[in-house]
Structure formats: structure tokens, C-alpha cells
Design an enzyme around this catalytic site. Structure first.
Site, PDB file in Angstrom:
ATOM      1  CD  GLU A 100      -2.813   1.192   2.399  1.00 24.23           C
ATOM      2  OE1 GLU A 100      -3.679   0.302   2.437  1.00 24.23           O
ATOM      3  OE2 GLU A 100      -2.705   2.073   3.274  1.00 24.23           O
TER       4      GLU A 100
ATOM      5  CB  THR B 176      -4.525   5.547   0.834  1.00 21.72           C
ATOM      6  OG1 THR B 176      -3.603   6.624   0.737  1.00 21.72           O
ATOM      7  CG2 THR B 176      -3.854   4.330   1.432  1.00 21.72           C
TER       8      THR B 176
ATOM      9  CG  HIS C 175      -7.508   2.565  -0.928  1.00 18.49           C
ATOM     10  ND1 HIS C 175      -7.152   2.452   0.391  1.00 18.49           N
ATOM     11  CD2 HIS C 175      -6.919   1.519  -1.553  1.00 18.49           C
ATOM     12  CE1 HIS C 175      -6.374   1.393   0.547  1.00 18.49           C
ATOM     13  NE2 HIS C 175      -6.213   0.821  -0.622  1.00 18.49           N
TER      14      HIS C 175
ATOM     15  N   GLY D  96     -14.381   5.821   5.119  1.00 14.80           N
ATOM     16  CA  GLY D  96     -13.540   6.961   5.520  1.00 14.80           C
ATOM     17  C   GLY D  96     -13.760   7.235   6.996  1.00 14.80           C
ATOM     18  CG  ASP D  97     -10.810   7.013   9.983  1.00 19.52           C
ATOM     19  OD1 ASP D  97     -11.544   6.099  10.426  1.00 19.52           O
ATOM     20  OD2 ASP D  97      -9.600   6.880   9.780  1.00 19.52           O
TER      21      ASP D  97
ATOM     22  CE1 TYR E 230     -10.952  -0.898  10.201  1.00 20.21           C
ATOM     23  CE2 TYR E 230     -12.930  -1.905   9.254  1.00 20.21           C
ATOM     24  CZ  TYR E 230     -11.980  -0.896   9.269  1.00 20.21           C
ATOM     25  OH  TYR E 230     -12.066   0.119   8.349  1.00 20.21           O
TER      26      TYR E 230
ATOM     27  CE  LYS F 207     -16.995  -2.947   4.739  1.00 18.41           C
ATOM     28  NZ  LYS F 207     -15.758  -2.614   5.453  1.00 18.41           N
TER      29      LYS F 207
ATOM     30  CD  GLN G 179      -6.594  -0.456  10.947  1.00 18.88           C
ATOM     31  OE1 GLN G 179      -5.648  -0.340  10.177  1.00 18.88           O
ATOM     32  NE2 GLN G 179      -7.427   0.525  11.247  1.00 18.88           N
TER      33      GLN G 179
ATOM     34  CD  GLN H 132       6.673   3.913  11.988  1.00 22.10           C
ATOM     35  OE1 GLN H 132       7.580   3.177  12.363  1.00 22.10           O
ATOM     36  NE2 GLN H 132       6.034   3.708  10.864  1.00 22.10           N
TER      37      GLN H 132
HETATM   38  P1  FAD Z   1     -17.778   0.654   7.275  1.00 19.13           P
HETATM   39  O1  FAD Z   1     -17.717  -0.678   6.639  1.00 19.13           O
HETATM   40  O2  FAD Z   1     -18.890   1.557   6.904  1.00 19.13           O
HETATM   41  O3  FAD Z   1     -17.759   0.413   8.865  1.00 19.13           O
HETATM   42  C1  FAD Z   1     -17.678   1.507   9.772  1.00 19.13           C
HETATM   43  C2  FAD Z   1     -18.442   1.155  11.054  1.00 19.13           C
HETATM   44  O4  FAD Z   1     -19.845   1.045  10.762  1.00 19.13           O
HETATM   45  C3  FAD Z   1     -18.054  -0.169  11.677  1.00 19.13           C
HETATM   46  O5  FAD Z   1     -18.110  -0.009  13.073  1.00 19.13           O
HETATM   47  C4  FAD Z   1     -19.104  -1.155  11.185  1.00 19.13           C
HETATM   48  O6  FAD Z   1     -19.312  -2.217  12.115  1.00 19.13           O
HETATM   49  C5  FAD Z   1     -20.333  -0.288  11.045  1.00 19.13           C
HETATM   50  N1  FAD Z   1     -21.177  -0.644   9.885  1.00 19.13           N
HETATM   51  C6  FAD Z   1     -20.754  -1.028   8.658  1.00 19.13           C
HETATM   52  N2  FAD Z   1     -21.808  -1.195   7.829  1.00 19.13           N
HETATM   53  C7  FAD Z   1     -22.924  -0.920   8.543  1.00 19.13           C
HETATM   54  C8  FAD Z   1     -24.308  -0.909   8.257  1.00 19.13           C
HETATM   55  N3  FAD Z   1     -24.742  -1.175   7.021  1.00 19.13           N
HETATM   56  N4  FAD Z   1     -25.170  -0.570   9.245  1.00 19.13           N
HETATM   57  C9  FAD Z   1     -24.728  -0.254  10.492  1.00 19.13           C
HETATM   58  N5  FAD Z   1     -23.429  -0.244  10.836  1.00 19.13           N
HETATM   59  C10 FAD Z   1     -22.522  -0.571   9.878  1.00 19.13           C
HETATM   60  N6  FAD Z   1      -9.433   5.686   5.088  1.00 19.13           N
HETATM   61  C11 FAD Z   1      -9.264   6.683   4.169  1.00 19.13           C
HETATM   62  O7  FAD Z   1      -9.700   7.822   4.393  1.00 19.13           O
HETATM   63  N7  FAD Z   1      -8.641   6.442   2.971  1.00 19.13           N
HETATM   64  C12 FAD Z   1      -8.153   5.222   2.644  1.00 19.13           C
HETATM   65  O8  FAD Z   1      -7.605   5.032   1.556  1.00 19.13           O
HETATM   66  C13 FAD Z   1      -8.290   4.147   3.607  1.00 19.13           C
HETATM   67  N8  FAD Z   1      -7.839   2.894   3.338  1.00 19.13           N
HETATM   68  C14 FAD Z   1      -8.024   1.872   4.258  1.00 19.13           C
HETATM   69  C15 FAD Z   1      -7.587   0.586   3.940  1.00 19.13           C
HETATM   70  C16 FAD Z   1      -7.773  -0.460   4.855  1.00 19.13           C
HETATM   71  C17 FAD Z   1      -7.286  -1.843   4.507  1.00 19.13           C
HETATM   72  C18 FAD Z   1      -8.412  -0.206   6.093  1.00 19.13           C
HETATM   73  C19 FAD Z   1      -8.591  -1.317   7.085  1.00 19.13           C
HETATM   74  C20 FAD Z   1      -8.862   1.069   6.395  1.00 19.13           C
HETATM   75  C21 FAD Z   1      -8.677   2.127   5.488  1.00 19.13           C
HETATM   76  N9  FAD Z   1      -9.129   3.421   5.760  1.00 19.13           N
HETATM   77  C22 FAD Z   1      -8.967   4.436   4.834  1.00 19.13           C
HETATM   78  C23 FAD Z   1      -9.752   3.741   7.044  1.00 19.13           C
HETATM   79  C24 FAD Z   1     -11.295   3.580   6.991  1.00 19.13           C
HETATM   80  O9  FAD Z   1     -11.847   4.588   6.185  1.00 19.13           O
HETATM   81  C25 FAD Z   1     -11.794   3.672   8.433  1.00 19.13           C
HETATM   82  O10 FAD Z   1     -11.360   2.573   9.185  1.00 19.13           O
HETATM   83  C26 FAD Z   1     -13.286   3.927   8.601  1.00 19.13           C
HETATM   84  O11 FAD Z   1     -13.508   4.324   9.960  1.00 19.13           O
HETATM   85  C27 FAD Z   1     -14.171   2.721   8.335  1.00 19.13           C
HETATM   86  O12 FAD Z   1     -14.177   2.401   7.010  1.00 19.13           O
HETATM   87  P2  FAD Z   1     -14.990   1.088   6.492  1.00 19.13           P
HETATM   88  O13 FAD Z   1     -14.960   1.147   5.018  1.00 19.13           O
HETATM   89  O14 FAD Z   1     -14.500  -0.126   7.154  1.00 19.13           O
HETATM   90  O15 FAD Z   1     -16.448   1.477   7.033  1.00 19.13           O
END
Ligand code: FAD
Length: 292
Positions: free
Chosen positions: A21, A52, A82, A113-114, A150, A170, A181, A217
Site C-alpha cells: 500500500e 489510498t 481506494h 472513511g474516518d 478489522y 459489505k 486493518q 510511530q
Molecule cells: P464501514 O464498513 O462503513 O464500517 C464503519 C463502522 O460502521 C463499523 O463499526 C461497522 O461495524 C459499522 N457498519 C458497517 N456497515 C454498517 C451498516 N450497514 N449498518 C450499520 N453499521 C454498519 N481511510 C481513508 O480515508 N482512505 C483510505 O484510503 C483508507 N484505506 C483503508 C484501507 C484499509 C485496509 C483499512 C482497514 C482502512 C482504510 N481506511 C482508509 C480507514 C477507513 O476509512 C476507516 O477505518 C473507517 O472508519 C471505516 O471504514 P470502512 O470502510 O471499514 O467502514
């Protein structure tokens, strides 16, 4: 090539998928630094490189698409672009999907996204599964979808079980491969895989590994990921806290050991968070290349 097909091929060969990555440089003037890094990383012969997406979700100055497309064209290495949705409109996402398709990208990591407290967000999308659905609708079979997972549960999730339940949305929305993660405790990964399989999740899962080579880090990494620190990892931090060179070597050894254990236990993929530092990623690869 579609990434799920890479997983199928590697599985037949009894090997894990090896991927890296990178992230777009913060300043456009530094854009060449990413290609310099990829130039060096080529030696590891990655199955794909993921790029990313800036958390802000501003599509106008987003360089993820260009970088992913250029890596694919210039180096012939498959890429994964991404895409986040929490701060994007449906229109923004449609524009991005078109750009991906036009530039020959075949794989998209659909992410929420966060959520940064206090930051204004668009909220046309709530979760990654909604983004995955839009990618499916707009791109049909042109784009393959991957998703994040995660091993210790997402930081907002009330439990690992609840998070895995949500993960199924998903997958239902089209994600055919998951990338985890970062984590430092392989036992957590094995527990997660066993649970996910018991919940009916069958897609390949690649283990996200971040070599930690500097004491500075730790705080940020742990704060962002919530990753727990097993005793061996905590001992390493304590032992080399005031010895940067020792820390560097110990951090690489730790990541190599983690990867070797995962591969020996049949992991489907190893995904290295390179932090755009080719030297570190190459050192880890050197420590595992006999198993790839
Ligand atoms: P989601 O799948 O939406 O999950 C987020 C939360 O909501 C979780 O607690 C989940 O349990 C809950 N949830 C999921 N779906 C539902 C639903 N339908 N109904 C109710 N609750 C639900 N961030 C960036 O900004 N840019 C990047 O390029 C990036 N790359 C990443 C790559 C990897 C491999 C990982 C692990 C993370 C990355 N992230 C990135 C961080 C990521 O955006 C955050 O971890 C974010 O908080 C959650 O993203 P997600 O896609 O897992 O969200």
C-alpha cells in the site's frame, strides 16, 4: 486483472498474494516521490499495489486515480484504487467511478472513511456497503470491489461479533476480497478468521501488516487502529525506546516474524503498509520471499 482472480490463481499455486500500500504525496510538487518509491518497490514483484484515498474526499485535487493508473501503465503492476464516501456526494462518486473506468483501473477499495469529530461531512453515504452498491450499479463488471475489515473489531463497533455482522453487508454489496486493518498480534487475526468463517464469510482475507520501525510511530498507529500490543511487541518497544537503530532492526524482524507465521498458517494474502518507505518494505519482503 481483477484482484479476486489473482487470489484464485495464487490459491491454486499454494502461495499467498503479496501486495503493498502507498499513499499519494501531500504536496503535488512531491508527486515524483511516489514513482521513485514504486520504482524501488518493483523488485518485490507485488501482485498489486493499492493507493489510498485522501480522507477529505475532495475529488477535484484527488490524485489516487492518476497514481493508480500510472503505476499500472508504467510498471505493469496491477493496482487497487481506494475510494471513500463519507465526505462525498453521490455525484462525486459517479464522477470518480467514470474516471477509474476511463483510466483502465479495474479494482476499487470501497471505504467509508474516518469521521473526524467536529468536521463537516456530507453524509449522503453512511457506510461502505452503500458505496459498494453504487460502484456495482455504475460500473457493472468493469470494476471489482474490495473492502476493509478489522481483526480486533472496528473502533466504533460495540463488539467484534457486531462488526462481523456488519461486514456481511459489505460482502452482500459485492466486496469479493477483504484487507485487514494492521494488527500486531497474529492470535487476534486467527480468531477473527475463525469467527468470520463461522459467520459465513468466505471471501479471501489479506492480512495488513505495518512494520513499525520508529518509536514515534507507535502512539499514532495504536491510537488510529486500536491494535493491541502483545507482550513481545511491548517488550521490543521498551527495550529499544532510546536506541533508534536497534528499534529499526527489531521492528523489521517483528514484521518478518509476523508474516512468516501467517504464511505458515495458510494466510491468503500479505498486504504491507509501506508508508511510502521502500527500504522498509523491501527488507520485510527479503525476509519472506522464500515463502512467496
Ligand atoms: P464501514 O464498513 O462503513 O464500517 C464503519 C463502522 O460502521 C463499523 O463499526 C461497522 O461495524 C459499522 N457498519 C458497517 N456497515 C454498517 C451498516 N450497514 N449498518 C450499520 N453499521 C454498519 N481511510 C481513508 O480515508 N482512505 C483510505 O484510503 C483508507 N484505506 C483503508 C484501507 C484499509 C485496509 C483499512 C482497514 C482502512 C482504510 N481506511 C482508509 C480507514 C477507513 O476509512 C476507516 O477505518 C473507517 O472508519 C471505516 O471504514 P470502512 O470502510 O471499514 O467502514
Amino acid at each position: 486483472m481483477k484482484i479476486p482472480e489473482i487470489f484464485e490463481e495464487k490459491k491454486k499455486a499454494g502461495k499467498p498474494v503479496f501486495s503493498l500500500e502507498v499513499f499519494p504525496p501531500k504536496r503535488k510538487s512531491n508527486m515524483n516521490s511516489i514513482y521513485d518509491a514504486v520504482d524501488k518497490l518493483q523488485v518485490t514483484k507485488p501482485d498489486f499495489i493499492s493507493v489510498t484515498y485522501g480522507a477529505g474526499g475532495n475529488i477535484a485535487d484527488n490524485s489516487t486515480c492518476d497514481i493508480a493508473a500510472n503505476i499500472k501503465k508504467q510498471y505493469g503492476i496491477e493496482t487497487l484504487a481506494h475510494l471513500t464516501c463519507i465526505n462525498s456526494t453521490r455525484e462525486d462518486v459517479s464522477v470518480m467511478i467514470e474516471r477509474f473506468k476511463e483510466t483502465g483501473i479495474e479494482n476499487v477499495m470501497a471505504l467509508r472513511g474516518d469521521i473526524v469529530p467536529g468536521e463537516d461531512i456530507k453524509r449522503e453515504f453512511e457506510h461502505a456497503n452503500e458505496l459498494a452498491i453504487q460502484v456495482q450499479r455504475k460500473a457493472n463488471d468493469d470494476l471489482e470491489i474490495l473492502g476493509a475489515c478489522y481483526p480486533e473489531g472496528h473502533i466504533e463497533s460495540e463488539s467484534l461479533d457486531a462488526d462481523i455482522q456488519n461486514l456481511k453487508y459489505k460482502i452482500g454489496a459485492g466486496a469479493r476480497v477483504l484487507i485487514t486493518q494492521l494488527f500486531f498480534d497474529n492470535a487476534k487475526f486467527y480468531e477473527f478468521i475463525a469467527k468470520a468463517r463461522a459467520f459465513g464469510i468466505r471471501v479471501p482475507v489479506s492480512a495488513g501488516i505495518m512494520p513499525v520501525v520508529k518509536a514515534s510511530q507507535i502512539e499514532k498507529t495504536v491510537e488510529l487502529s486500536g491494535a493491541s500490543q502483545p507482550a513481545e511487541f511491548a517488550e521490543m518497544i521498551a527495550r529499544y525506546a532510546n536506541d533508534p537503530e536497534g528499534f529499526y532492526e527489531a521492528g523489521i524482524d517483528y514484521a518478518v516474524k509476523q508474516c512468516r507465521d501467517l504464511i505458515n498458517n495458510g494466510v491468503e494474502g500479505i498486504h504491507i503498509y509501506t508508508m511510502n518507505d521502500p527500504k522498509v518494505a523491501i527488507r520485510v519482503w527479503e525476509g519472506i520471499k522464500d515463502l512467496l
